[in-house]
Design a protein around this motif. Structure first.
Motif, PDB file in Angstrom:
ATOM      1  N   GLU A   1      10.588  -0.790  -4.840  1.00 16.62           N
ATOM      2  CA  GLU A   1       9.088  -0.605  -4.790  1.00 16.62           C
ATOM      3  C   GLU A   1       8.636   0.525  -3.866  1.00 16.62           C
ATOM      4  OE1 GLU A   1       7.851  -4.287  -3.391  1.00 16.62           O
ATOM      5  OE2 GLU A   1       8.022  -5.462  -5.312  1.00 16.62           O
ATOM      6  N   ALA A   2       9.441   0.642  -2.827  1.00 17.19           N
ATOM      7  CA  ALA A   2       8.869   1.828  -1.935  1.00 17.19           C
ATOM      8  C   ALA A   2       9.341   3.247  -2.525  1.00 17.19           C
ATOM      9  CB  ALA A   2       9.655   1.472  -0.653  1.00 17.19           C
ATOM     10  N   ASP A   3      10.562   3.236  -3.331  1.00 18.21           N
ATOM     11  CA  ASP A   3      10.750   4.481  -4.023  1.00 18.21           C
ATOM     12  C   ASP A   3       9.985   5.052  -5.029  1.00 18.21           C
ATOM     13  OD1 ASP A   3      12.867   6.479  -4.370  1.00 18.21           O
ATOM     14  OD2 ASP A   3      12.999   5.776  -6.460  1.00 18.21           O
ATOM     15  N   ALA A   4       9.212   3.963  -5.669  1.00 21.35           N
ATOM     16  CA  ALA A   4       8.203   4.235  -6.714  1.00 21.35           C
ATOM     17  C   ALA A   4       6.803   4.666  -5.912  1.00 21.35           C
ATOM     18  CB  ALA A   4       8.166   3.004  -7.496  1.00 21.35           C
ATOM     19  N   GLY A   5       6.649   4.226  -4.810  1.00 21.65           N
ATOM     20  CA  GLY A   5       5.427   4.502  -4.009  1.00 21.65           C
ATOM     21  C   GLY A   5       5.572   5.755  -3.419  1.00 21.65           C
ATOM     22  N   VAL A   6       6.594   6.195  -2.946  1.00 21.23           N
ATOM     23  CA  VAL A   6       6.904   7.481  -2.320  1.00 21.23           C
ATOM     24  C   VAL A   6       6.683   8.602  -3.328  1.00 21.23           C
ATOM     25  CG1 VAL A   6       7.828   6.637  -0.352  1.00 21.23           C
ATOM     26  CG2 VAL A   6       9.144   7.634  -2.134  1.00 21.23           C
ATOM     27  N   LYS A   7       7.036   8.213  -4.830  1.00 21.54           N
ATOM     28  CA  LYS A   7       6.873   9.260  -5.729  1.00 21.54           C
ATOM     29  C   LYS A   7       6.009   9.376  -6.593  1.00 21.54           C
ATOM     30  CE  LYS A   7      12.020   9.210  -6.070  1.00 21.54           C
ATOM     31  NZ  LYS A   7      13.388   8.833  -7.039  1.00 21.54           N
ATOM     32  N   GLY A   8       4.902   8.888  -6.119  1.00 21.13           N
ATOM     33  CA  GLY A   8       3.403   9.048  -6.933  1.00 21.13           C
ATOM     34  C   GLY A   8       2.978   7.797  -7.337  1.00 21.13           C
ATOM     35  N   GLY A   9       3.606   6.367  -7.178  1.00 23.47           N
ATOM     36  CA  GLY A   9       3.077   5.393  -7.748  1.00 23.47           C
ATOM     37  C   GLY A   9       2.298   4.617  -6.888  1.00 23.47           C
ATOM     38  N   GLY A  10       1.942   5.273  -5.701  1.00 24.67           N
ATOM     39  CA  GLY A  10       1.164   4.518  -4.591  1.00 24.67           C
ATOM     40  C   GLY A  10       0.217   5.615  -3.889  1.00 24.67           C
ATOM     41  N   ASP A  11      -0.608   4.988  -3.244  1.00 22.76           N
ATOM     42  CA  ASP A  11      -1.654   5.694  -2.549  1.00 22.76           C
ATOM     43  C   ASP A  11      -1.286   6.297  -1.221  1.00 22.76           C
ATOM     44  OD1 ASP A  11      -3.309   5.797  -4.673  1.00 22.76           O
ATOM     45  OD2 ASP A  11      -4.471   4.011  -3.868  1.00 22.76           O
ATOM     46  N   ASP A  12      -0.303   5.550  -0.672  1.00 24.82           N
ATOM     47  CA  ASP A  12      -0.093   5.663   0.993  1.00 24.82           C
ATOM     48  C   ASP A  12       1.697   5.437   1.233  1.00 24.82           C
ATOM     49  OD1 ASP A  12       0.501   5.670   3.666  1.00 24.82           O
ATOM     50  OD2 ASP A  12      -1.151   4.212   3.978  1.00 24.82           O
ATOM     51  N   PRO A  13       2.194   6.483   0.921  1.00 26.76           N
ATOM     52  CA  PRO A  13       3.932   6.566   1.026  1.00 26.76           C
ATOM     53  C   PRO A  13       4.240   6.036   2.443  1.00 26.76           C
ATOM     54  CG  PRO A  13       3.206   8.830   0.180  1.00 26.76           C
ATOM     55  CD  PRO A  13       1.877   7.797   0.586  1.00 26.76           C
ATOM     56  N   GLU A  14       3.560   6.248   3.392  1.00 27.58           N
ATOM     57  CA  GLU A  14       3.886   5.713   4.780  1.00 27.58           C
ATOM     58  C   GLU A  14       3.888   4.181   4.729  1.00 27.58           C
ATOM     59  OE1 GLU A  14       2.707   6.124   9.263  1.00 27.58           O
ATOM     60  OE2 GLU A  14       2.146   7.793   8.095  1.00 27.58           O
ATOM     61  N   TYR A  15       3.009   3.472   4.297  1.00 28.14           N
ATOM     62  CA  TYR A  15       2.835   2.210   4.207  1.00 28.14           C
ATOM     63  C   TYR A  15       3.947   1.546   3.311  1.00 28.14           C
ATOM     64  CZ  TYR A  15       1.078  -2.386   2.818  1.00 28.14           C
ATOM     65  OH  TYR A  15       0.933  -3.720   2.602  1.00 28.14           O
ATOM     66  N   ALA A  16       4.166   2.301   2.234  1.00 29.66           N
ATOM     67  CA  ALA A  16       5.097   1.886   1.300  1.00 29.66           C
ATOM     68  C   ALA A  16       6.564   1.662   1.974  1.00 29.66           C
ATOM     69  CB  ALA A  16       5.066   2.491   0.159  1.00 29.66           C
ATOM     70  N   LEU A  17       6.799   2.769   2.833  1.00 28.30           N
ATOM     71  CA  LEU A  17       8.083   2.763   3.662  1.00 28.30           C
ATOM     72  C   LEU A  17       8.028   1.563   4.920  1.00 28.30           C
ATOM     73  CD1 LEU A  17       8.609   6.725   3.941  1.00 28.30           C
ATOM     74  CD2 LEU A  17      10.247   4.885   2.571  1.00 28.30           C
ATOM     75  N   GLU A  18       6.963   1.478   5.319  1.00 30.95           N
ATOM     76  CA  GLU A  18       6.878   0.605   6.340  1.00 30.95           C
ATOM     77  C   GLU A  18       6.996  -0.958   5.789  1.00 30.95           C
ATOM     78  OE1 GLU A  18       3.077   0.947   8.605  1.00 30.95           O
ATOM     79  OE2 GLU A  18       3.584   2.684   9.589  1.00 30.95           O
ATOM     80  N   LYS A  19       6.444  -1.052   4.829  1.00 29.71           N
ATOM     81  CA  LYS A  19       6.650  -2.559   3.998  1.00 29.71           C
ATOM     82  C   LYS A  19       7.930  -2.756   3.806  1.00 29.71           C
ATOM     83  CE  LYS A  19       4.994  -4.998   0.276  1.00 29.71           C
ATOM     84  NZ  LYS A  19       4.064  -5.110  -1.345  1.00 29.71           N
ATOM     85  N   ALA A  20       8.874  -1.717   3.180  1.00 30.28           N
ATOM     86  CA  ALA A  20      10.082  -1.799   2.731  1.00 30.28           C
ATOM     87  C   ALA A  20      11.005  -2.400   4.004  1.00 30.28           C
ATOM     88  CB  ALA A  20      10.492  -0.438   1.920  1.00 30.28           C
ATOM     89  N   VAL A  21      10.787  -1.285   5.120  1.00 28.44           N
ATOM     90  CA  VAL A  21      11.659  -1.680   6.417  1.00 28.44           C
ATOM     91  C   VAL A  21      11.403  -2.901   6.701  1.00 28.44           C
ATOM     92  CG1 VAL A  21      11.454  -0.747   8.755  1.00 28.44           C
ATOM     93  CG2 VAL A  21      11.747   0.891   7.163  1.00 28.44           C
ATOM     94  N   VAL A  22      10.263  -3.266   6.832  1.00 25.52           N
ATOM     95  CA  VAL A  22       9.947  -4.753   7.496  1.00 25.52           C
ATOM     96  C   VAL A  22      10.553  -5.672   6.273  1.00 25.52           C
ATOM     97  CG1 VAL A  22       8.235  -6.651   7.767  1.00 25.52           C
ATOM     98  CG2 VAL A  22       7.819  -4.186   8.655  1.00 25.52           C
TER      99      VAL A  22
END
Length: 328
Positions: free
Chosen positions: A295-316
């Motif tokens: 999910e984070a990978d999709a988020g940072v490659k254009g699938g989401g509006d906030d890559p930083e949030y996608a990464l934080e969510k994945a890390v947690v």
């Protein structure tokens, strides 16, 4: 390092360097030139690209000289030579001239295969494959230290690969710098002092803290990495590698680190590290973490509006998954 055939004489009439790793190709040329100049300091070196080698050029360069001078003729990207020039080269291969060393650099593959096959029939061959696997780059770094008679711990070699990345020239330069600046055995702490802050090093720090269940430290490392310009895709890649390593080792048969290393394609020291990191993990936790990484990978490659949030969510999520055992 480049692999050579049994005929390891750099002054063989023809040396064929095959592959796409530029550093290794350049080193193959340098080795021949150095050997030739050691035999004759006045050796004439001609380093040519395909457009500089026309029909007749090779015959002109290799024709007997009144002064019987030694000469090295380097032809780069030989797979791009014209058909007529290839005929000249094949003819020359059948009867190479004395005091002349021909070095052909060929990318390998289907293009120019006829010339490649003809050269392989009698040439000294140096393999210069592109190093796409981390294990290959790790072996390269170890070889660089061995070549200069210096000792570096396995952890230091791995840290250097993690810090520098995939560029062999930079890896070789880093080894040279460490060897010049540091006495004695080079360990992980020394590499960290020299190369902390490099993109891939910081991304693997995020991953290590996350799979160890240390959410606060992982988030701190994540924010620092992003603030220093680390590409989010490098971080998702490191997270994926960390979780997959946990999954591989948890499903592997028990055994010695050396046996597991061969089975899983990891260095033995990494087996020990992952064993420490996998405490608290369950198969369900690995599955949850892998979904979080995807999910984070999709988020940072254009699938989401906030890559930083996608990464934080994945890390947690990964850090929580690392503590899934016993929470039942």
């Amino acid at each position: 390092m480049a692999r050579k055939t049994a005929n390891d004489d750099p002054l063989a009439p023809v040396t064929l360097a095959v592959g796409q790793e530029e550093l290794l190709l350049d080193r193959a040329v340098q080795e021949v030139v150095a050997a030739a100049k050691a035999a004759d300091a006045d050796t004439d070196v001609r380093d040519l690209t395909p457009d500089q080698v026309q029909p007749g050029t090779l015959a002109e360069l290799t024709s007997p000289s009144l002064f019987a001078e030694r000469k090295v003729v380097v032809v780069r990207n030989a797979q791009d030579l014209s058909a007529d020039t290839v005929k000249d080269v094949k003819a020359y291969l059948g009867a190479p001239a004395e005091e002349i060393t021909l070095v052909l650099l060929h990318a390998g593959g289907a293009k120019g295969k006829g010339l490649l096959d003809a050269a392989r029939a009698g040439a000294r061959e140096v393999a210069c494959p592109k190093m796409t696997k981390p294990a290959d780059r790790l072996a390269f770094v170890r070889g660089e230290f061995r070549a200069v008679g210096r000792s570096a711990t396995p952890e230091a070699c791995q840290a250097l690969v993690d810090s520098i990345g995939s560029d062999l020239r930079e890896l070789a330069s880093a080894v040279s710098q460490l060897v010049a600046d540091v006495e004695g055995t080079i360990d992980e702490a020394i590499v960290g002092r020299y190369y902390t802050g490099r993109a891939e090093a910081s991304s693997f720090t995020v991953a290590d803290r996350a799979v160890e269940g240390r959410a606060a430290e992982a988030l701190e490392a994540l924010r620092w990495s992003l603030a220093t310009g680390v590409a989010p895709v490098l971080i998702t890649s490191a997270l994926a590698q960390g979780v997959r390593a946990i999954g591989k080792l948890s499903s592997a048969r028990g055994g010695r680190p050396a046996d597991l290393a061969r089975e899983l394609g990891m260095p033995p020291w990494k087996i020990d590290r992952v064993r420490q990191q996998m405490r608290g993990w369950t198969p369900d936790g690995v599955a949850v973490a892998l979904r979080a990484v995807a999910e984070a990978d999709a988020g940072v490659k254009g699938g989401g509006d906030d890559p930083e949030y996608a990464l934080e969510k994945a890390v947690v999520t990964i850090a929580r998954a690392a503590r899934s055992r016993g929470r039942g």
